[in-house]
Design an enzyme around this catalytic site. Structure first.
Site, PDB file in Angstrom:
ATOM      1  N   PHE A  31     -16.419  -7.056   9.224  1.00 54.48           N
ATOM      2  CA  PHE A  31     -17.272  -6.167  10.000  1.00 54.48           C
ATOM      3  C   PHE A  31     -17.063  -6.393  11.497  1.00 54.48           C
ATOM      4  O   PHE A  31     -16.624  -7.477  11.915  1.00 54.48           O
ATOM      5  CB  PHE A  31     -18.732  -6.390   9.620  1.00 54.48           C
ATOM      6  CG  PHE A  31     -19.038  -6.015   8.197  1.00 54.48           C
ATOM      7  CD1 PHE A  31     -19.489  -4.742   7.874  1.00 54.48           C
ATOM      8  CD2 PHE A  31     -18.846  -6.926   7.163  1.00 54.48           C
ATOM      9  CE1 PHE A  31     -19.754  -4.390   6.557  1.00 54.48           C
ATOM     10  CE2 PHE A  31     -19.114  -6.585   5.847  1.00 54.48           C
ATOM     11  CZ  PHE A  31     -19.563  -5.314   5.545  1.00 54.48           C
TER      12      PHE A  31
ATOM     13  N   SER B 246       0.783  -1.242   0.000  1.00 53.07           N
ATOM     14  CA  SER B 246       0.000   0.000   0.000  1.00 53.07           C
ATOM     15  C   SER B 246       0.807   1.279   0.000  1.00 53.07           C
ATOM     16  O   SER B 246       0.235   2.370  -0.051  1.00 53.07           O
ATOM     17  CB  SER B 246      -0.957   0.009   1.194  1.00 53.07           C
ATOM     18  OG  SER B 246      -1.992  -0.921   1.004  1.00 53.07           O
TER      19      SER B 246
END
Length: 433
Positions: free
Chosen positions: A182, A124
């Site tokens: 989640f 990233s």
């Protein structure tokens, strides 16, 4: 590891013994396998754990003659190897000049240290590059920062409410094509990006449009325009497509023209479908549970990172990352107004690694240092992690690469060892013994 220790740009998220690469994420509770080497990415893929750490003024740092050994850096670097990682190469630039070193080994079965000029998969770390190019196009009035992305990419079928700012800030709500995790433990899988499935498919090639269309086939994390934040690789793959559409050139061509050539970054390139690292490099390994529950180790030095187009598909060196980080934070790549936008964090993104602006994490100052740290670190899907951290003026930087081995690593050790390295490099601190 605590939930705050896995919040960052590009971490692996794990639930029970499953880990899914998503390039980053919100603070959320996870159950980590304490023996999974892939948990390294929880602390490395985007931000380093720098709580209480920021950049000191030059007068506050210990004065060391240029070229003198810095045993405190060597000790902090060695602590990562002692924690179980195979090898590390580090480059620090500050008022004393440049210091480079390495520890551990470059490959299993060897006594040779990693090369201090070696190339590696950065993961990233490419996101600030992508964001910088988009913001340069904003400066040239070819893109509107708050314009609808669908105006430029009408064939993708994006929600017209999604703006350019949203994709750079991770506020679009777009489903993360490498999987969504989640807080309640619910998992919505994406493409194979971790574990045995990734190892067996690590040479598969993906097209950016394919990745975005997969994401658009899934329910968004939230509606665009809500006061929400969630890190998603999809945003930066859309940003790559935006750059290519507006300029009419490939992502790599624009990166060469706008960043690499002006900064003389001769050892940086977009990975694309390339599967081999150029020049000298350390080897990277990936430890994962097989279907029978037994742990296996694969040499993943060769891999195809096209599954992270614009979001994690860069090859570089510590020297080149220093050049970029210093130039960006030093104001040489963007006009002041847009640099200020890049540094402005979204309040919902706050976590242990700071808060997210437009392609950068901003870490607040700690009690013993004088200013913020800006970072966007990264990890390839397996085998390698990278650090790219800078002072607010770009005059002090830490860049590093860590190659993974076959050791079982307790992820609880990772934040401390990283904090030690950053503290020594930026605040003149001493590594923990």
């Amino acid at each position: 590891m605590s939930d705050s220790a896995i919040a960052a740009s590009g971490p692996y998220k794990a639930h029970k013994d499953k880990i899914a690469h998503d390039g980053g994420g919100r603070r959320r509770r996870r159950v980590f396998s304490r023996v999974a080497v892939t948990a390294l990415a929880a602390a490395l893929l985007a931000g380093v754990a720098t709580t209480g750490t920021a950049v000191a003024d030059d007068n506050d740092l210990p004065k060391v003659a240029a070229g003198q050994d810095r045993p405190e850096l060597q000790k902090a670097m060695q602590a990562l190897v002692d924690a179980g990682f195979l090898g590390v190469q580090v480059r620090v630039n500050d008022q004393n000049g440049e210091w480079v070193g390495s520890a551990g080994v470059r490959k299993l079965g060897s006594a040779e240290k990693p090369p201090t000029n070696g190339s590696f998969w950065t993961g990233s770390v490419v996101k600030p590059f992508t964001a910088t190019m988009v913001l340069q196009l904003v400066a040239e009035k070819k893109i509107g920062l708050d314009a609808s992305v669908a105006d430029y990419l009408p064939k993708l079928g994006l929600d017209p409410r999604i703006t350019v700012r949203m994709i750079l800030q991770h506020t679009s709500g777009l489903f993360n094509y490498t999987g969504e995790y989640f807080p309640d433990g619910t998992i919505k899988p994406g493409i194979p990006a971790t574990g045995k499935e990734w190892v067996e498919n690590r040479f598969k090639s993906y097209k950016p449009e394919e990745l975005v269309r997969l994401a658009l086939s899934k329910e968004p994390r939230f509606e665009p325009g809500q006061d929400e934040w969630s890190y998603s690789n999809t945003n930066y793959t859309v940003a790559q497509l935006l750059i290519e559409k507006v300029t009419g050139h490939s992502f790599m061509t624009e990166m060469r023209r706008r960043i690499l050539r002006p900064l003389d970054m001769r050892h940086t390139m977009v990975g694309g479908d390339r599967t081999r690292l150029p020049g000298p490099h350390a080897r990277g390994y990936y430890r994962y549970p097989d279907t029978d529950g037994q742990w296996k180790v694969a040499d993943v030095t060769r891999q195809n990172v096209s599954l992270l187009a614009g979001a994690g598909d860069l090859i570089s060196t510590t020297e080149d990352l220093h050049r970029f980080s210093s130039a960006l934070l030093g104001g040489r790549l963007l006009p002041p107004k847009l640099m200020a936008e890049m540094r402005k964090p979204h309040p919902k993104s706050a976590g242990i690694f700071g808060s997210y602006g437009l392609g950068l994490y901003v870490q607040d100052a700690g009690p013993n240092c004088g200013g913020p740290v800006y970072n966007h670190n990264g990890s390839a899907p397996g085998g390698y992690s990278a650090l790219m951290i800078s002072s607010s003026d770009g005059k002090r930087t830490l860049t590093a690469s860590i190659n993974w081995g076959d050791a079982a690593i307790d992820p609880a050790q990772v934040p401390t060892t990283l904090n030690n390295l950053v503290k020594v490099a930026f605040c003149g601190g001493q590594s923990a013994s």
